[in-house]
Structures are given as C-alpha cells and as structure tokens.
Write a protein that holds these residues in place. Structure first.
Motif, PDB file in Angstrom:
ATOM      1  N   SER A  48       3.022   3.524 -18.230  1.00  8.87           N
ATOM      2  CA  SER A  48       3.621   3.783 -16.933  1.00  8.87           C
ATOM      3  C   SER A  48       2.544   4.152 -15.923  1.00  8.87           C
ATOM      4  O   SER A  48       1.657   4.952 -16.215  1.00  8.87           O
ATOM      5  N   THR A  50       3.138   5.614 -13.132  1.00  7.54           N
ATOM      6  CA  THR A  50       3.515   6.802 -12.355  1.00  7.54           C
ATOM      7  C   THR A  50       3.652   8.059 -13.206  1.00  7.54           C
ATOM      8  O   THR A  50       3.812   9.140 -12.670  1.00  7.54           O
ATOM      9  N   THR A  51       3.571   7.892 -14.544  1.00  6.77           N
ATOM     10  CA  THR A  51       3.841   9.046 -15.400  1.00  6.77           C
ATOM     11  C   THR A  51       2.842  10.172 -15.166  1.00  6.77           C
ATOM     12  O   THR A  51       3.205  11.338 -15.042  1.00  6.77           O
ATOM     13  N   SER A  54       3.055  11.487 -11.244  1.00  9.29           N
ATOM     14  CA  SER A  54       4.311  11.980 -10.681  1.00  9.29           C
ATOM     15  C   SER A  54       4.487  13.466 -10.960  1.00  9.29           C
ATOM     16  O   SER A  54       4.011  13.985 -11.963  1.00  9.29           O
ATOM     17  N   LYS A 200      12.039   3.927 -22.760  1.00  5.72           N
ATOM     18  CA  LYS A 200      10.997   4.417 -21.857  1.00  5.72           C
ATOM     19  C   LYS A 200      10.721   3.397 -20.752  1.00  5.72           C
ATOM     20  O   LYS A 200      10.597   3.738 -19.573  1.00  5.72           O
ATOM     21  N   LYS A 203      13.881   3.222 -18.253  1.00  2.00           N
ATOM     22  CA  LYS A 203      14.047   4.375 -17.382  1.00  2.00           C
ATOM     23  C   LYS A 203      12.938   4.464 -16.330  1.00  2.00           C
ATOM     24  O   LYS A 203      13.167   4.911 -15.201  1.00  2.00           O
ATOM     25  N   GLU A 204      11.715   4.032 -16.685  1.00  2.00           N
ATOM     26  CA  GLU A 204      10.605   4.142 -15.740  1.00  2.00           C
ATOM     27  C   GLU A 204      10.552   3.002 -14.741  1.00  2.00           C
ATOM     28  O   GLU A 204      10.036   3.168 -13.642  1.00  2.00           O
ATOM     29  N   THR A 205      11.079   1.833 -15.119  1.00  2.00           N
ATOM     30  CA  THR A 205      11.035   0.672 -14.221  1.00  2.00           C
ATOM     31  C   THR A 205      12.379   0.403 -13.543  1.00  2.00           C
ATOM     32  O   THR A 205      12.451  -0.435 -12.640  1.00  2.00           O
TER      33      THR A 205
END
Length: 453
Positions: A48, A50-51, A54, A200, A203-205
């Motif tokens: 990710s 942005t993990t 963020s 994962k 939810k992230e994309t």
C-alpha cells in the motif's frame, strides 16, 4: 535460513493446535487434524502506498459520523442487485458458494461481460480459451472484461496494478496460493492467507473483490469457517442440476438484508433472470385435474405462488407408502394423522404421494392448507377450482393457524388473477377494498365443506 515453523490445523473447522491429536476439541471430528507449514516471509503481499504515510484514525462521536448512504455499483442484474441489497459496495469482499456445475462461474462471467466497469476475471481452474468459448455462448460483447489465468497472488496483484480494474473476480479461492506460506493450494493456511491479502487489497484500494468458493459434501463452504467471517457477504447458489431453476440467497450480508432471494433459469446461452417466479412454478393446463392446489408462500421477503400435487391411492402391497418431493415427510405424516383423527378422513390404508412442482423445496408452514386441499382433492377425485389458493398452517387439533405477512400473500394472489384465497380467520388483515375474495376458515372441516360440499 530461519527455522521452518509448522502447526496443526483441523481441516473441518480450522481450529489450530500445537501438536497432533486424534479428535478436534472444537468440532469433535476424528482424524481431521493435519500439519501445515506457516513460516512467513517478512514482507507483505499487497504494498500500500498510503499505509506508512497515512495518519491513524481518531475516534468520533456517533453524531459526528457522516451517515450518507453508501454508493453502490450497479451489476445490471436485477436479481443479484436485490440479493446484495442494491448493488456491490466498493471495497467489499463477496464470497459465492455452490455445488459443482450449478452455474457459479457462468453467473459471474455473464455479469462481468455486461458490467459497465473495467473487470478482471481471474481463473485458476480454466484456460483463457475455455473461458472465451463460454463467453461467446453467453454473450458476444464484453469490451470491459479482462481474463487472467493465474493462481499466485503476487502475479495477480502485478496485473491488477497494470490494468487498474474496478472489480476483481477470483475463480476460485481454493486454487490460489501465496509465496509467503509454504503449503499446498486449498489448505487452510493458504485459504486464510490469500483471503487476508485480498481483504487488505480491497479495503485499501476501495475495489470490490468477488470470490468463488467450493463447498463440502455437507453443503458448507470448504475451508475454515473463519473464511465466512472474514468476508463481507456470503452468497449461496442453490438448485437441482436436473431442473433449470436456480436460487441465489444471502447467508450473510453486512450491507443489506439476508431475507431476499434471486431466481434464475439455466438456458443454453446462460442464466436468465426470472422476475415473476410464480408463473414458472404454476403449470398451465386447460382442464382441471384433481389432486392439485395452489399455495401462497414466502421465500425470504418475496411472495411466491407454488403448485402442490398430491396422489392418493389404495395401498397395493398392504403397507401404505408416504413419499414427498420438496416437502418435509414428517410434516406430511402429521397432516395425515390430523386428517384421520380430527376430520374423519380414512387415509391410513392408502398411499400418499406429494410433490411441489418446479423442483424447489419449501419449509414454510403456510403451505399446509394447500397440502390438505390437494390430498382431499385426490382422495375425493374432485378438482379444486384453479382460481382458488391457500395460505394457512394446520395445527394438531385440526385448527387453521394464522401465518405471517398475510397481506403480502393476498396481494400476490390478487396480482396473479386468483379469485379466492383461503386464510385463517385468526389472521389480522389490514387490506381494505381488495379485488380478491378472502375466505376465513377456522378448521379443516370448514375447508373441506367449502371445496367439496
């Protein structure tokens, strides 16, 4: 090299143990515990962007949370939209299970070819040529659908980054494997890890993922039970392969009701949506025949009119037979005992065969009254008026008990052109000025006198 780490999993329920034992403490099954390698590499499968950067989420008061309705993606399939609660929620994970050959892959391929969104269909069971042949049979178009035959999740994520699809379909989750778990595809640890990677990613994309899952001989989705807890929605595709009708029902849905069902008809060119199932479940005939009656039932929130067929004949071999198709055999025996004890009909020495047309199974007790009408009609050899229908539960004392949502049943009967519906007089009916004649009955004798004089 790091030491290989292993543990023991129950292949039935997914419980984990430090050492092998003969019986699982959770599900009490014997010889289901197997050793699997669980040594994982340090890196993660889905990277990710942005993990790391963020900020951690902060708690909000409940009245500060935006309550705007979730935007859903239209599947262009009315039955699937109904079961999902209005469409696919972005970032959700949907699991579709069903028996082999029931039409799971056909359903999702057919939908992916019609979707207005860029779709990646990943198959670990069929080649691209096989899928192409099926796609040409279903529909000639499908410019937004990309087909990938791959089983390694790392390669799938690389193609996702290159194509940037809006929906991902995996056929099936039992064929996937990841390099970070050293066990065979389809094992509990592989299913758990690959599903976690897909969650994962989703939810992230905010890209929805639809998984196809195999089922066991008991009808449950194969793999650990935790798989059903991890996903957002669990759909079950049911039906008899000898019949053309399929039922799609929701077993779990975080974004809608689990009471809705979708009905399809299997044709040579794919699955057809059935918007009015009552028409296909009632046979169309010119002459009235004895032994048939129409019942008003509910499948989830959906009212249906189904046809009950009964055949009562003298027992040739001395021992009377009781045979049912689509109806509970113990409940039939109970109704026959009530007819003999409370209403005086001598059926103890006669064969009774009962069938629900269309190849469907019904558990709704509201069809009891139609079963009684069909049995008495065959016994007396007098046809029930084809414009009559029934909705009532039969009690052990011969009384007609009220049923739930009777107003919906009456409205469906009126919409389909029935002139009279028999219901319990103890039902509270809120409808006013209906065009259908509502006959209120209290006991089986009332129904028998109304129908057969």
């Amino acid at each position: 090299m790091s030491k290989v780490k292993t543990t023991f999993f129950c292949q039935n329920c997914g419980a984990q143990y430090a050492k092998w034992q003969g019986q699982c403490n959770s599900c009490k099954e014997w010889n289901t515990i197997a050793e699997e390698i669980i040594q994982k590499q340090e890196k993660t499968a889905w990277k990710s962007e942005t993990t790391s950067s963020s900020k951690a989420p902060k708690p909000l008061r409940i009245n500060e949370i935006d309550s705007a309705q979730e935007i859903r993606m239209d599947t262009t399939d009315g039955e699937l939209n109904r079961v999902l609660g209005g469409g696919i929620v972005p970032g959700s994970l949907i699991l579709l299970g069903g028996e082999p050959g029931i039409g799971k892959s056909t359903l999702l391929l057919q939908i992916s070819l019609k979707l207005p969104y860029k779709t990646l269909y990943v198959s670990g069971e069929e080649s691209q040529k096989q899928i192409k042949m099926r796609a040409e049979r279903i529909t000639p178009s499908g410019d937004n659908c990309y087909i990938l035959t791959e089983t390694k999740t790392q390669n799938i994520f690389k193609q996702i980054e290159a194509i940037e699809p809006e929906i991902v379909i995996i056929d099936s989750i039992q064929t996937l494997h990841t390099d970070y778990i050293e066990s065979t595809p389809g094992s509990i640890s592989q299913i758990r890890e690959t599903t976690a990677e897909l969650i994962k990613f989703a939810k992230e994309t905010n890209i929805p993922v639809i998984l196809i899952g195999h089922i066991t001989k008991d009808g449950n989705i194969a793999g650990p039970k935790i798989l059903e807890h991890m996903v957002d929605t669990v759909l079950q595709f049911e039906g008899d392969r000898n019949h053309v009708y399929r039922i799609l029902r929701s077993l779990k849905n975080r974004f809608g009701s689990t009471a809705e069902i979708g009905i399809y008809e299997m044709l040579g060119n794919g699955l057809r949506e059935v918007s009015n199932p009552s028409e296909i479940l009632i046979s169309h005939k010119d002459e009235e025949l004895s032994g048939t009656a129409i019942a008003s039932t509910l499948e989830g929130m959906r009212p249906l009119m189904i046809e009950i067929q009964a055949l009562v004949s003298t027992a040739v071999y001395g021992t009377p037979q009781r045979s049912t198709t689509g109806y509970n055999a113990k409940r039939l025996n109970m109704i026959l005992a009530v007819l003999e004890k409370r209403a005086g009909f001598r059926l103890g020495a006669k064969d009774v065969f009962l069938n629900i047309t269309g190849g469907i199974s019904v558990d709704d007790p509201a069809i009891d009254l139609a079963v009684v009408a069909a049995i008495l009609s065959s016994n007396e050899d007098i046809a029930v008026n084809k414009d009559f229908c029934f909705a009532g539960e039969v009690g052990l004392s011969g009384e007609i008990r009220p049923v739930n949502r009777v107003d919906q049943r009456i409205q469906e009967a009126e919409k389909l052109g029935f002139s009279t519906i028999f219901v319990s007089k103890y039902n509270k009916i809120a409808l006013k000025n209906t065009g259908i004649n509502i006959r209120l009955v209290a006991k089986i004798e009332d129904v028998a006198s109304e129908l057969f004089g």
